[in-house]
Design an enzyme around this catalytic site. Structure first.
Site, PDB file in Angstrom:
ATOM      1  N   LYS A  53       0.842  -1.204   0.000  1.00 42.14           N
ATOM      2  CA  LYS A  53       0.000   0.000   0.000  1.00 42.14           C
ATOM      3  C   LYS A  53       0.877   1.253   0.000  1.00 42.14           C
ATOM      4  CE  LYS A  53      -3.735  -2.538   2.106  1.00 42.14           C
ATOM      5  NZ  LYS A  53      -4.370  -3.111   3.276  1.00 42.14           N
ATOM      6  N   GLN A  97      -4.966  -2.206   9.422  1.00 43.91           N
ATOM      7  CA  GLN A  97      -4.837  -3.497   8.741  1.00 43.91           C
ATOM      8  C   GLN A  97      -5.471  -4.610   9.581  1.00 43.91           C
ATOM      9  OE1 GLN A  97      -3.651  -3.894   5.638  1.00 43.91           O
ATOM     10  NE2 GLN A  97      -3.870  -6.113   5.666  1.00 43.91           N
ATOM     11  N   ASP A 120     -11.321   2.192   3.775  1.00 49.01           N
ATOM     12  CA  ASP A 120     -11.652   0.772   3.583  1.00 49.01           C
ATOM     13  C   ASP A 120     -13.131   0.592   3.252  1.00 49.01           C
ATOM     14  OD1 ASP A 120      -9.676  -1.215   3.822  1.00 49.01           O
ATOM     15  OD2 ASP A 120      -9.524  -0.922   5.988  1.00 49.01           O
TER      16      ASP A 120
HETATM   17  N1  GUN Z   1      -6.851  -7.356   5.455  1.00 49.56           N
HETATM   18  C1  GUN Z   1      -7.100  -8.031   4.301  1.00 49.56           C
HETATM   19  N2  GUN Z   1      -7.758  -7.244   3.430  1.00 49.56           N
HETATM   20  C2  GUN Z   1      -7.931  -6.034   4.044  1.00 49.56           C
HETATM   21  C3  GUN Z   1      -8.528  -4.818   3.635  1.00 49.56           C
HETATM   22  O1  GUN Z   1      -9.073  -4.673   2.536  1.00 49.56           O
HETATM   23  N3  GUN Z   1      -8.478  -3.819   4.545  1.00 49.56           N
HETATM   24  C4  GUN Z   1      -7.914  -3.960   5.771  1.00 49.56           C
HETATM   25  N4  GUN Z   1      -7.938  -2.924   6.599  1.00 49.56           N
HETATM   26  N5  GUN Z   1      -7.355  -5.081   6.182  1.00 49.56           N
HETATM   27  C5  GUN Z   1      -7.361  -6.118   5.311  1.00 49.56           C
END
Ligand code: GUN
Length: 283
Positions: A53, A97, A120
């Site tokens: 990211k 996350q 998100d």
């Molecule tokens: N863990 C796996 N996929 C995601 C996501 O799309 N967002 C977040 N915050 N954690 C994740």
């Protein structure tokens, strides 16, 4: 005839190029989109996603930072940090996350994030806005899937979309987005009886099972559009999806590969949401 393969990596690269332009224009106006990612604990897969990211943000000119916290962090400490980030005007997007360590309630953390910074799209307010068809942050993987379908002008309206998987992150929201696009939607999951009777009737099949090679050619309809959300690491260390790609591509009209399919689109949609957060949601 062999299916057209929708390459998510290439599409993501095109979208990132366009976003780079947009970010540079925003910067000229004095607005630098900023994403803060919070990582609790030392799960290697999460670390790698978070670094991805950061790298993608940099490629598009979005500024970002990662706040790394130890597994021992309490829920109260994490909520206090989120409160601080919510009030920091220079931060437009906040992503915590997942998964979090077991002693922290994920839903409490999701609900603590300011809905205007919830890139998100997991906050109940944003889920509600999505259901109502209002401007919102769409959850990144479902948003990426819809973008892939639209990139090929694949008709959604009036078609039967079958989703296997009902997670809050992928299955449930992708069904809602397809419904918003006037598809007829069927949700299947681990308790569904006679799964094949549903999958064989799917014009658009979204597979988010989390099990390598769970879906084969005999499970899909001739000329179906097959979207594989699975990312499974198999014994020899390679990544594979939930669909038997080699078989299915001979029967489908469009198919997404793994890797270079839905995965790269997810991060790209996060960047899109961060730019949206910097500009502000419409009412
Ligand atoms: N863990 C796996 N996929 C995601 C996501 O799309 N967002 C977040 N915050 N954690 C994740």
């Amino acid at each position: 005839m062999s299916a057209e393969v929708i390459n998510g990596k290439e599409l993501a690269a095109e979208l990132k190029l366009a976003m780079k332009e947009e970010v540079s224009e925003l910067k000229e106006k004095g607005l630098t989109p900023h994403l803060t990612v919070v990582l609790v604990g030392d799960d290697p897969a999460s670390k790698s996603y978070v670094n991805g990211k950061k790298k993608a943000s940099k490629e598009t000119g979005i500024s970002s930072d990662i706040i790394e916290l130890p597994t021992s962090t309490t829920e109260t400490e994490l909520l206090q940090l989120i409160d601080k980030l919510n009030h920091d005007q220079a931060i437009h997007g906040i992503l915590v996350q997942l998964p979090l360590p077991e002693h922290i309630k994920e839903q409490s953390v999701i609900e603590a994030i300011d809905p205007q910074k919830d890139v998100d799209g997991f906050h109940p307010i944003n889920i509600g806005r999505m259901m109502a068809g209002k401007d919102t942050f769409l959850p990144c993987t479902p948003f990426g899937i819809i973008t892939m379908l639209k990139s090929r002008d694949i008709q959604i309206e009036g078609r039967h979309a079958v989703i296997i998987g009902r997670s809050n992150i992928v299955g449930k929201p992708v069904g809602q987005l397809l419904l918003n696009e006037n598809a007829t939607v069927t949700y299947c999951h681990s308790r569904t009886k006679g799964l094949q009777s549903f999958t064989k009737n799917a014009d658009i099949l979204i597979v988010a099972v989390g099990k390598a090679n769970a879906i084969h050619a005999e499970d899909i309809k001739e000329d179906a559009v097959v979207i594989d959300v699975g990312i499974n690491r198999v014994e020899d260390g390679t990544l594979t999806g939930d669909v038997d790609f080699e078989q299915a591509k001979e029967k489908a009209s469009y198919i997404t590969p793994v890797p270079r399919g839905v995965g790269p689109m997810t991060i790209t949609m996060l960047l899109k949401n961060t730019i949206k957060a910097a500009k502000g949601l419409e009412n």
